[in-house]
Design an enzyme around this catalytic site. Structure first.
Site, PDB file in Angstrom:
ATOM      1  N   GLU A  41       0.927  -0.553  -0.121  1.00  0.00           N
ATOM      2  CA  GLU A  41       0.121  -0.379   0.381  1.00  0.00           C
ATOM      3  C   GLU A  41       0.715   1.373   0.071  1.00  0.00           C
ATOM      4  OE1 GLU A  41      -3.067   2.106   3.079  1.00  0.00           O
ATOM      5  OE2 GLU A  41      -2.943   0.102   3.614  1.00  0.00           O
ATOM      6  N   LYS A 193      -7.094  -8.810 -40.755  1.00  0.00           N
ATOM      7  CA  LYS A 193      -7.147  -9.505 -40.170  1.00  0.00           C
ATOM      8  C   LYS A 193      -8.136 -10.236 -39.009  1.00  0.00           C
ATOM      9  CE  LYS A 193      -6.054  -6.756 -35.760  1.00  0.00           C
ATOM     10  NZ  LYS A 193      -5.013  -6.478 -34.871  1.00  0.00           N
ATOM     11  N   ASP A 219      -0.198   3.154 -36.400  1.00  0.00           N
ATOM     12  CA  ASP A 219      -0.737   2.248 -35.600  1.00  0.00           C
ATOM     13  C   ASP A 219      -0.862   3.126 -34.072  1.00  0.00           C
ATOM     14  OD1 ASP A 219      -2.475   0.540 -34.439  1.00  0.00           O
ATOM     15  OD2 ASP A 219      -0.895  -1.557 -34.775  1.00  0.00           O
ATOM     16  N   THR A 224       2.355  -6.795 -28.043  1.00  0.00           N
ATOM     17  CA  THR A 224       3.348  -7.874 -28.320  1.00  0.00           C
ATOM     18  C   THR A 224       3.523  -7.437 -29.472  1.00  0.00           C
ATOM     19  OG1 THR A 224       1.123  -9.063 -29.578  1.00  0.00           O
ATOM     20  CG2 THR A 224       1.774  -9.166 -26.679  1.00  0.00           C
TER      21      THR A 224
END
Length: 311
Positions: A41, A193, A219, A224
Site C-alpha cells: 500500500e 486480420k 498504428d 505484443t
C-alpha cells in the site's frame, strides 16, 4: 516575486516525461512524496502548498494498476489540499481497448476508469491518441485529445515520399491511416486480420498494392507486436521495397522487441508516452514533451489548442 499560477507534479513511472515537460515550460517539477507500506500500500503527499493553484498531474496509466491508483491518490490529495483546479495529464490512457461491450458479460473498462477519475475530482483531462475517439464522451469534464501526428508528420517529411504508401495493419486503424495519406497525398493500403483470441492472429490479407513501394505502417498501440510485424512481413512478401512503422504508444510486452528485431521492419518509431527501456536497434523514440508543454501553456492562458492538431 510573482508566483507561477500553476504547479506540475508527476507520478513515479512518468517522471522522466514530466521533467522534459517542465524543462520545456521553464518551471520546476513540484515536490511530492509517495510513502510505501510493507504490504505494498502507498500514500501520496504534496510537500509544498498548492492552495488556490492550478495543478497538472502527469501520469500514464499503463499496467500495473499501481500507476492508475497512484494518479487517483494524487488527484484526491490535491483536492483535499484546496487546489483551484486539477488537470490529469495522461499521455497513455490505459484500459482504452475496453471501450465497448464486444461480447456479453464484459466490463467497459475505459468508462470505469473515466468514472473513477471524475469521482476522484479531476476538472480536465489532457491525453494523446486514445484507442477510440468516443472515450472522450465517457468524461463529464473537458477533454483535450492530442495527436502524435504533431511530431510524426515532421518525421515523415524527412522521408523520400516518391514511392511512399501509408498502410494500416488492421481495419480499425483505417481512419488514422487515411488522415496521413490525405495529408501527404500518397496512396493507402489496408491490412485485414482475423483473430482467434486477444493477441493471436489467425489470418491476414492486404487490400491494395505495395509492390516496389516504401510502406509506412501507422498504428496507435503496439503491445505484443504480433499484428504489426505480421503486416510488415506480409507487405515485404508482396514486393514492398521497404517497411517502416510509426505508433504512438510503445506498450511492447514480451516478446515484442524480439519480434520487431526478427521482422521485415527496418525501423519502428514510438513516442515516449510510455517508458521504453528494452534493447531493440530498430526502435526510435520521439518525445512528445513539447506538445504537452504547449497544451499546458495554452490551457493556463485559456488559448485554443486546435492549432496543435496537424492532421
Amino acid at each position: 516575486m510573482e508566483q507561477i499560477p500553476f504547479k506540475i507534479f508527476s507520478g513515479t513511472k512518468s517522471r522522466y516525461l514530466a521533467e522534459k515537460i517542465c524543462n520545456s515550460l521553464g518551471c520546476p517539477l513540484g515536490n511530492m512524496n509517495i510513502e510505501y507500506f510493507a504490504d505494498g500500500e502507498f500514500s501520496v503527499s504534496y510537500e509544498e502548498s498548492i492552495r488556490g493553484r492550478q495543478v497538472f498531474l502527469i501520469q500514464s496509466t499503463f499496467p500495473s494498476s499501481d500507476n492508475l491508483m497512484e494518479l487517483l491518490l494524487m488527484v484526491d490529495a490535491a483536492k483535499r489540499a484546496s487546489a483551484r483546479s486539477i488537470v490529469a495529464v495522461i499521455p497513455y490512457f490505459g484500459w482504452a481497448r475496453q471501450d465497448r461491450k464486444d461480447k456479453p458479460r464484459v466490463s467497459i473498462g475505459a468508462k470505469l476508469i473515466a468514472d473513477m477519475l471524475s469521482a476522484a475530482g479531476i476538472n480536465r483531462l489532457i491525453t494523446m491518441d486514445l484507442h477510440a475517439d468516443q472515450i472522450q464522451g465517457f468524461f463529464d469534464v473537458p477533454v483535450d485529445h492530442l495527436y502524435a501526428s504533431a511530431i510524426f508528420s515532421d518525421y515523415i517529411k524527412t522521408l523520400d515520399r516518391e514511392n511512399l504508401v501509408i498502410a494500416t495493419p488492421d481495419v480499425g486503424g483505417t481512419k488514422r491511416a487515411s488522415s496521413y495519406a490525405k495529408y501527404f497525398g500518397v496512396p493507402m493500403v489496408i491490412g485485414y486480420k482475423l483473430r482467434k483470441k486477444a493477441n493471436e492472429i489467425s489470418e491476414m490479407q492486404i487490400i491494395g498494392d505495395v509492390e516496389g513501394m516504401d510502406v509506412l505502417l501507422v498504428d496507435d498501440i503496439v503491445d505484443t507486436a504480433g499484428t504489426i510485424t505480421k503486416a510488415a512481413n506480409l507487405m515485404k512478401s508482396h514486393g514492398a521495397r521497404s517497411v517502416k512503422a510509426i505508433a504512438s504508444h510503445a506498450v511492447m510486452s514480451d516478446p515484442a522487441s524480439e519480434r520487431v528485431d526478427q521482422s521485415a521492419l527496418s525501423e519502428i518509431i514510438f513516442t515516449d508516452s510510455i517508458p521504453y527501456s528494452k534493447k531493440c536497434e530498430k526502435v526510435t523514440i520521439l518525445s512528445v514533451a513539447d506538445v504537452f508543454a504547449d497544451s499546458i501553456r495554452r490551457v493556463c492562458n485559456n488559448e485554443s489548442i486546435s492549432s496543435l492538431y496537424v492532421l
